[in-house]
Design an enzyme around this catalytic site. Structure first.
Site, PDB file in Angstrom:
ATOM      1  N   ASP A  96      -0.356   7.129   7.776  1.00  0.00           N
ATOM      2  CA  ASP A  96       0.020   6.904   9.176  1.00  0.00           C
ATOM      3  C   ASP A  96       0.292   8.277   9.782  1.00  0.00           C
ATOM      4  O   ASP A  96       1.287   8.929   9.477  1.00  0.00           O
ATOM      5  CB  ASP A  96       1.259   6.003   9.225  1.00  0.00           C
ATOM      6  CG  ASP A  96       1.748   5.735  10.654  1.00  0.00           C
ATOM      7  OD1 ASP A  96       1.415   6.514  11.563  1.00  0.00           O
ATOM      8  OD2 ASP A  96       2.496   4.756  10.828  1.00  0.00           O
TER       9      ASP A  96
ATOM     10  N   TYR B  89       8.418   3.962   9.281  1.00  0.00           N
ATOM     11  CA  TYR B  89       8.735   3.388  10.602  1.00  0.00           C
ATOM     12  C   TYR B  89       9.417   2.034  10.388  1.00  0.00           C
ATOM     13  O   TYR B  89       9.000   1.239   9.552  1.00  0.00           O
ATOM     14  CB  TYR B  89       7.432   3.241  11.386  1.00  0.00           C
ATOM     15  CG  TYR B  89       7.523   2.393  12.620  1.00  0.00           C
ATOM     16  CD1 TYR B  89       8.310   2.789  13.697  1.00  0.00           C
ATOM     17  CD2 TYR B  89       6.838   1.188  12.714  1.00  0.00           C
ATOM     18  CE1 TYR B  89       8.395   1.998  14.839  1.00  0.00           C
ATOM     19  CE2 TYR B  89       6.924   0.401  13.851  1.00  0.00           C
ATOM     20  CZ  TYR B  89       7.706   0.808  14.904  1.00  0.00           C
ATOM     21  OH  TYR B  89       7.795   0.030  16.026  1.00  0.00           O
TER      22      TYR B  89
ATOM     23  N   LYS C 180       1.492   5.937  21.101  1.00  0.00           N
ATOM     24  CA  LYS C 180       2.269   7.174  21.115  1.00  0.00           C
ATOM     25  C   LYS C 180       1.413   8.318  21.678  1.00  0.00           C
ATOM     26  O   LYS C 180       0.942   8.217  22.786  1.00  0.00           O
ATOM     27  CB  LYS C 180       2.798   7.455  19.703  1.00  0.00           C
ATOM     28  CG  LYS C 180       3.374   6.204  18.992  1.00  0.00           C
ATOM     29  CD  LYS C 180       4.606   5.646  19.656  1.00  0.00           C
ATOM     30  CE  LYS C 180       5.056   4.286  19.106  1.00  0.00           C
ATOM     31  NZ  LYS C 180       5.263   4.216  17.666  1.00  0.00           N
TER      32      LYS C 180
ATOM     33  N   ARG D 112     -13.283 -10.990  20.881  1.00  0.00           N
ATOM     34  CA  ARG D 112     -12.298 -10.569  19.875  1.00  0.00           C
ATOM     35  C   ARG D 112     -12.875  -9.487  18.964  1.00  0.00           C
ATOM     36  O   ARG D 112     -12.170  -8.603  18.505  1.00  0.00           O
ATOM     37  CB  ARG D 112     -11.815 -11.760  19.036  1.00  0.00           C
ATOM     38  CG  ARG D 112     -10.606 -11.385  18.193  1.00  0.00           C
ATOM     39  CD  ARG D 112     -10.070 -12.466  17.244  1.00  0.00           C
ATOM     40  NE  ARG D 112     -10.254 -13.809  17.691  1.00  0.00           N
ATOM     41  CZ  ARG D 112     -11.264 -14.599  17.313  1.00  0.00           C
ATOM     42  NH1 ARG D 112     -12.176 -14.155  16.465  1.00  0.00           N
ATOM     43  NH2 ARG D 112     -11.369 -15.818  17.780  1.00  0.00           N
TER      44      ARG D 112
HETATM   45  C1  LIG Z   1       5.415   3.212  16.705  1.00  0.00           C
HETATM   46  C2  LIG Z   1       4.922   3.408  15.339  1.00  0.00           C
HETATM   47  C3  LIG Z   1       4.201   2.406  14.681  1.00  0.00           C
HETATM   48  C4  LIG Z   1       3.943   1.051  15.305  1.00  0.00           C
HETATM   49  O1  LIG Z   1       3.103   1.140  16.405  1.00  0.00           O
HETATM   50  P1  LIG Z   1       3.132   0.096  17.634  1.00  0.00           P
HETATM   51  O2  LIG Z   1       2.004   0.548  18.491  1.00  0.00           O
HETATM   52  O3  LIG Z   1       4.477   0.227  18.277  1.00  0.00           O
HETATM   53  O4  LIG Z   1       2.943  -1.268  17.070  1.00  0.00           O
HETATM   54  C5  LIG Z   1       3.741   2.670  13.409  1.00  0.00           C
HETATM   55  N1  LIG Z   1       3.981   3.847  12.796  1.00  0.00           N
HETATM   56  C6  LIG Z   1       4.693   4.825  13.394  1.00  0.00           C
HETATM   57  C7  LIG Z   1       4.936   6.106  12.667  1.00  0.00           C
HETATM   58  C8  LIG Z   1       5.198   4.640  14.686  1.00  0.00           C
HETATM   59  O5  LIG Z   1       5.909   5.609  15.260  1.00  0.00           O
END
Ligand SMILES: *Cc1c(COP(=O)(O)O)cnc(C)c1O
Length: 411
Positions: free
Chosen positions: A198, A126, A223, A73
């Site tokens: 983010d 998000y 992404k 982990r």
């Molecule tokens: C998709 C996304 C998230 C969350 O990520 P996951 O990998 O789907 O949990 C957080 N912030 C933004 C801007 C996103 O597009």
């Protein structure tokens, strides 16, 4: 983490480090992997193991005391290469990779914030981050204060002595609005408050928030960084001390959301082409945005590198390229969005973004569909019911535009 990546800087690698160091694309392919440590394997091995054996009881104790390899982990060699590489690319001292972007946000907030603390967030985030700050964090006594950070001066009145963190996205999901990282960080730091960004919509190939004053960077690796739509992942990057806390608290016992080593491998592979992909995503998205902007059925287009974007100057300052995300609305509004979406042939109707495949979604339709099962489901602040979000993929731009044009006929 840092020491690990330093250990990887061997003599033969050092001689290639000119005065300016290696370029971004080179580091995205090589940083943090010394193949001599792994049987001279050309690519990082996938370590599918949940635990580590020890020479002796004493060695076991030493690992437990010194934070050495004990259990899967907290430690995995494949994941640690990815952590070192991402930290390097973001200009951070250290990194933590977890199972998803939401796992990263959970580890961040539940490790660094306590009952009575205040978290300032931008008013648009998000959608699942919104649910976490509206419903999750308040249950634990953490007060969340939404602020319109498009005017950084709004921070001044919102910060109190309980404020621990300012958190925002830029570009902001789903509208691709732009927030000024340097201006927000300057005001937050003046009051002793840390800033987390983010940067999922940009990726480090396009934007590195730490260079503009941010303390922590969060990514959904799902992404652009992985880039191929075949795994989930999340990352936190920042200084060694904060990352140690996030690792030892957030991952070890609060969320436990460890990533699969196979996912780390896939993300390392995706990273190798990040630089190239972001150039193409950006070029195609600008071309698509320009084509949409002059289409008679289109009411508005939001893309950071369009001159018409309200955050264009800030985007040019903090991003080296526009990335592949854009949003637009039709004169035919909500119903127009639905019928256009249904007529698309090449572009995939799906949530998520940053894949080689173009992906399109209409948040208002998703929210309406969810309302019968979740009464409190609502559109995020700042998102209209006409908004269509398009993640421009790596197909030929002409084909993407042709698909949009045929879907917009008679609208
Ligand atoms: C998709 C996304 C998230 C969350 O990520 P996951 O990998 O789907 O949990 C957080 N912030 C933004 C801007 C996103 O597009």
């Amino acid at each position: 983490m840092t020491s690990k990546s330093e250990r990887h800087e061997t003599k033969s690698q050092e001689k290639w480090h000119g005065p300016g160091g290696l370029g971004f694309a080179t580091r995205a392919i090589h940083h943090g992997f010394d193949r001599r440590e792994f049987s001279d394997a050309g690519q990082p091995p996938v370590f599918l193991t949940s635990t580590y054996g020890f020479e002796s009881v004493e060695a076991n104790e030493a690992a437990a005391a010194l934070g050495g390899k004990l259990y899967g982990r907290e430690h995995n060699p494949t994941t640690e290469i990815l952590e070192a590489r991402l930290a390097n690319l973001e200009g951070a001292e250290a990194g933590l990779v977890v199972a998803s972007g939401m796992a990263a946000f959970g580890a961040l907030t539940l490790s660094l914030l306590s009952q009575g603390d205040e978290l300032i967030v931008h008013k648009t985030l998000y959608v699942n981050t919104v649910t976490m700050v509206e419903q999750g964090l308040p249950r634990f006594g953490i007060k969340v204060v939404p602020v319109d950070l498009s005017n950084p001066a709004n921070l001044d009145a919102a910060i109190t002595e309980r404020t621990r963190l300012v958190y925002f996205e830029t570009p902001v999901n789903p509208l691709s609005a732009i927030l000024d990282i340097a201006a927000i960080a300057e005001r937050a730091h003046a009051r002793g408050v840390k800033v987390a960004v983010d940067s999922t919509f940009a990726s480090p190939a396009v934007q590195r928030p730490i260079e503009h004053g941010a303390d922590i960077v969060l990514h959904s690796l799902t992404k652009y960084i992985n880039g191929h739509g075949d795994t989930l992942g999340g990352a936190l990057l920042g200084n060694a001390e904060t990352l140690h806390t996030l690792h030892e608290t957030g991952l070890r016992y609060i969320t436990g959301a460890a990533i699969s080593p196979l996912s780390s491998f896939l993300i390392l592979r995706g990273l190798k082409t990040l630089t190239l992909r972001m150039e193409r995503h950006s070029l195609s998205a600008l071309t698509v945005a320009r084509a949409l902007e002059v289409h008679p059925a289109v009411a508005w287009v939001s893309y950071p590198f369009l001159e018409s974007h309200p955050g264009h100057a800030i985007a040019r300052k903090q991003m080296s390229n526009g990335s592949g995300m854009l949003a637009f609305g039709l004169h035919a509004g909500y119903e127009g969005a639905r019928s256009m979406m249904n007529r698309l042939g090449l572009i995939t109707r799906a949530v998520s973004l940053g894949d080689a495949d173009s992906l399109i979604c209409h948040p208002a339709s998703l929210i309406r569909a969810r309302q019968p099962i979740r009464k409190d489901a609502h559109l995020v602040e700042g998102v209209g019911d006409d908004l269509i979000r398009l993640s421009v993929g790596l197909e030929d731009a002409e084909d993407i535009i042709a698909d949009l044009r045929q879907a917009l006929e008679e609208l």
